[in-house]
Scaffold this motif. Structure first.
Motif: not given
Length: 287
Positions: A171, A175-176, A222, A225, A239, A241, A250
């Motif tokens: 993540v 994702l971030v 994102y 988290n 998370s 975003g 999310f």
């Protein structure tokens, strides 16, 4: 005829207060697990089971669904507004991580929905609730999968911490931070079962979906988290975003096998404007 849930809530509160809650709570803690209590509370949305309300702390229940008022009264008011006999609840997956229980559920709740619910317990009673809900898709995704099907059995309990670390790193880095050059560290080639409604299996399916979104000017971002929870081979990431420039929550559930991510379910929910909030606890408060 069934009592309304709001009537049940009020009656339950009066009973618990009169008894100082001690005898009831002691019996609850001895005979039923926290996971079973959470499932019973969810099922009571459909069944009206009056016992389930005794699994909630009547004087300390914090609600993070922003469309629901705080406390038991807010919960009861929403259920009171449901069309008669419309609610359906099918808990497909449930997990325990310390004081938390999280579930993955197929609902009819003001229409067909898929949802994740997170409950926090203190002394055997539910004291806090978070969730993410989205409309249930009427059709399978490009790989023929639904938002809820797939494995449900918890394995590899001895690898819980290892699997949570893997997902936390995924993540954060992918994702971030968008460090896509590190993807191979998290997946076994192109093997990846996908339950998102519009994305096909494999990293190739994910890449095609991201490319299509980019062509249409749609961004999925994102930014932070808030929580990683897990039991054995299942790990949930919570998370925040944005999606298509709208603030978004999310919830991503991953199945891990042999140190790699092999399956994914998710629910994205647009965060409603603050002026519409019915409580001040925040979508991610206390996580």
């Amino acid at each position: 005829m069934k009592k309304s849930f709001l009537t049940t809530v009020v009656a339950g509160l009066l009973t618990i207060t009169a008894c100082n809650a001690t005898p009831v709570n002691s019996e609850i803690k001895m005979n039923i697990s926290n996971q079973e209590k959470a499932i019973a509370l969810l099922n009571s949305i459909e069944t009206g089971d009056q016992t389930a309300i005794s699994y909630v702390n009547p004087v300390k229940y914090t609600q993070h669904n922003l469309a629901v008022g705080d406390g038991l009264a807010g919960f009861g008011a929403v259920l009171q507004a449901l069309p008669k006999n419309s609610a359906k609840v099918n808990v497909a997956r449930s997990f325990t991580d310390g004081e938390y229980v999280f579930t993955h559920t197929d609902y009819n709740f003001f229409g067909p929905k898929i949802g994740f619910d997170l409950f926090r317990f203190e002394d055997g009673l539910i004291v806090e609730h978070w969730d993410n809900l989205d409309d249930k898709s009427a059709t399978p995704n490009p790989s023929g999968r639904s938002q809820i099907d797939g494995p449900t059995t918890v394995d590899d309990l001895d690898k819980t911490d290892e699997n949570k670390t893997l997902v936390a790193n995924f993540v954060d880095s992918i994702l971030v931070k968008g460090q896509f050059d590190q993807l191979s560290a998290f997946f076994e080639g192109d093997f990846y079962h996908q339950h998102n409604t519009v994305i096909a299996d494999g990293l190739s399916g994910l890449g095609q979906a991201l490319e299509a979104m980019a062509k249409n000017g749609i961004k999925m971002v994102y930014t932070k988290n808030h929580k990683i929870l897990g039991e054995g081979n299942f790990v949930l990431s919570i998370s925040e975003g944005s999606f298509a420039d709208k603030p978004t929550s999310f919830y991503d559930l991953f199945r891990v096998e042999n140190g790699k991510i092999v399956e994914h379910w998710d629910v994205m929910e647009t965060i409603i404007p603050k002026e519409q909030w019915k409580n001040t606890n925040g979508k991610f408060g206390n996580l």
